[in-house]
Write a protein that holds these residues in place. Sequence first.
Motif, PDB file in Angstrom:
ATOM      1  N   LEU A 146       0.831  -1.209   0.000  1.00 15.57           N
ATOM      2  CA  LEU A 146       0.000   0.000   0.000  1.00 15.57           C
ATOM      3  C   LEU A 146       0.868   1.262   0.000  1.00 15.57           C
ATOM      4  CD1 LEU A 146      -2.558  -1.068   2.753  1.00 15.57           C
ATOM      5  CD2 LEU A 146      -2.823  -1.296   0.285  1.00 15.57           C
ATOM      6  N   MET A 149       2.998   2.307   3.100  1.00 13.75           N
ATOM      7  CA  MET A 149       3.223   1.127   3.944  1.00 13.75           C
ATOM      8  C   MET A 149       4.719   0.872   4.093  1.00 13.75           C
ATOM      9  SD  MET A 149       1.592  -2.570   3.174  1.00 13.75           S
ATOM     10  CE  MET A 149       2.098  -4.062   3.989  1.00 13.75           C
ATOM     11  N   TRP A 226       4.923  -7.669   8.708  1.00  7.90           N
ATOM     12  CA  TRP A 226       4.337  -6.389   9.124  1.00  7.90           C
ATOM     13  C   TRP A 226       4.807  -5.975  10.513  1.00  7.90           C
ATOM     14  CZ3 TRP A 226      -1.610  -7.006   7.724  1.00  7.90           C
ATOM     15  CH2 TRP A 226      -1.728  -7.182   6.330  1.00  7.90           C
ATOM     16  N   TRP A 236      -5.126  -4.374  11.516  1.00  7.45           N
ATOM     17  CA  TRP A 236      -4.440  -3.485  10.572  1.00  7.45           C
ATOM     18  C   TRP A 236      -4.942  -3.728   9.154  1.00  7.45           C
ATOM     19  CZ3 TRP A 236      -1.434  -3.151   6.255  1.00  7.45           C
ATOM     20  CH2 TRP A 236      -0.709  -1.961   6.077  1.00  7.45           C
ATOM     21  N   LYS A 239      -8.382  -2.224   8.643  1.00  4.52           N
ATOM     22  CA  LYS A 239      -8.325  -0.766   8.592  1.00  4.52           C
ATOM     23  C   LYS A 239      -7.636  -0.253   7.328  1.00  4.52           C
ATOM     24  CE  LYS A 239      -6.973   3.007  11.586  1.00  4.52           C
ATOM     25  NZ  LYS A 239      -5.613   3.347  11.921  1.00  4.52           N
ATOM     26  N   ASN A 240      -6.565  -0.920   6.887  1.00  9.47           N
ATOM     27  CA  ASN A 240      -5.749  -0.370   5.805  1.00  9.47           C
ATOM     28  C   ASN A 240      -5.848  -1.123   4.479  1.00  9.47           C
ATOM     29  OD1 ASN A 240      -4.124   1.749   7.340  1.00  9.47           O
ATOM     30  ND2 ASN A 240      -3.850  -0.067   8.594  1.00  9.47           N
ATOM     31  N   MET A 241      -5.913  -2.458   4.538  1.00  9.76           N
ATOM     32  CA  MET A 241      -5.924  -3.234   3.293  1.00  9.76           C
ATOM     33  C   MET A 241      -7.308  -3.207   2.639  1.00  9.76           C
ATOM     34  SD  MET A 241      -2.884  -4.813   2.701  1.00  9.76           S
ATOM     35  CE  MET A 241      -2.951  -6.444   1.997  1.00  9.76           C
TER      36      MET A 241
END
Lengths: 253, 76
Positions: A146, A149, A226, A236, A239-241
């Motif tokens: 991302l 990231m 990660w 995570w 929320k992000n992927m």
Amino acid sequence: MTTNEIINPANLVHKKTDLLTDVPMHYCPGCSHGVVHKLLAEVIDEMGIQEETIGVAPVGCAVFAYNYIDIDWQQAAHGRAPAVATGIKRLLPERYVFTYQGDGDLAAIGTAETIHACNRGENIMIIFINNGIYGMTGGQMAPTTLEGMKTSTSPYGRNVELNGYPLNITKLLAELEGTCYVTRQSVHNVAGVRRAKKAIQKGFENSELKKGTSVIEIVSTCNSGWKLSPAASNDWMVKNMFPAYPLGDLKNV
Amino acid sequence: MAKIKGAVVVDTERCKGCDLCVVACPSDVLALSKELNAKGYNFSYMENPDACIGCAACAYVCPDACITVYKVKLQD
């Protein structure tokens, strides 16, 4: 009733399928690969196609998949799993052939093989584990990493000016004429696991019906890469992927 | 009303103590043990066995397929 009285084969609800071997998996604790292996083994077992299924393992953490699921396997060179699967499927058209690939394998070195296998509409299933990182080699940046990231090769976060944009390859594959079923799932909770299992079953059914290529992306975690705990990795990921790789069917014909 | 009671058996040598089953359990049955298995992991165990409803949420999310689930319906 005591716990020991409940533990009786007559009261069994869930157990490990026999298709999953007793060899302990080498994956890190909490790795999504284990769940997907388990789902594959369960689907193959429930469909009763153990003798007719051939898996093609990638280069990546899943390279040893043949140790864990008791079916026929072929290990392919890095990224070439769809090409190898094409060969197997054309020689043995009655078999169920699937590839199992990570994002470095499918979306970087194997982009050409993946796109062309899907474009030809080979009757195979591609299982794509997308954790946005090269897990096996030490958490380097992958095409699907991302924006912003942090990885071991982008310690200040992925910079799109320098490294380009995250590659949404599943969306790309959905545009091709040859694919019949393109879906994005996850295995971070019970509902996700159930949906992913149904998707894998549909992939095998499509291959029996000769409808074309089925692509099943599983948005996954790599907690070691990660640098998070397994439970924190799942949070995570949600929320992000998920905003970048939203779950659901991209194509279903 | 029928009451449902469950129990889980963890393959403690296969378990890697990832904690995902503990998080997934809706009844707070599971916990990681203070003891270690042969590989040095704090394996999962039933800390609160009376609360188990046999929903198998732990087994679905377990990456190492080390949880077996049993369930009975009790008539009172």
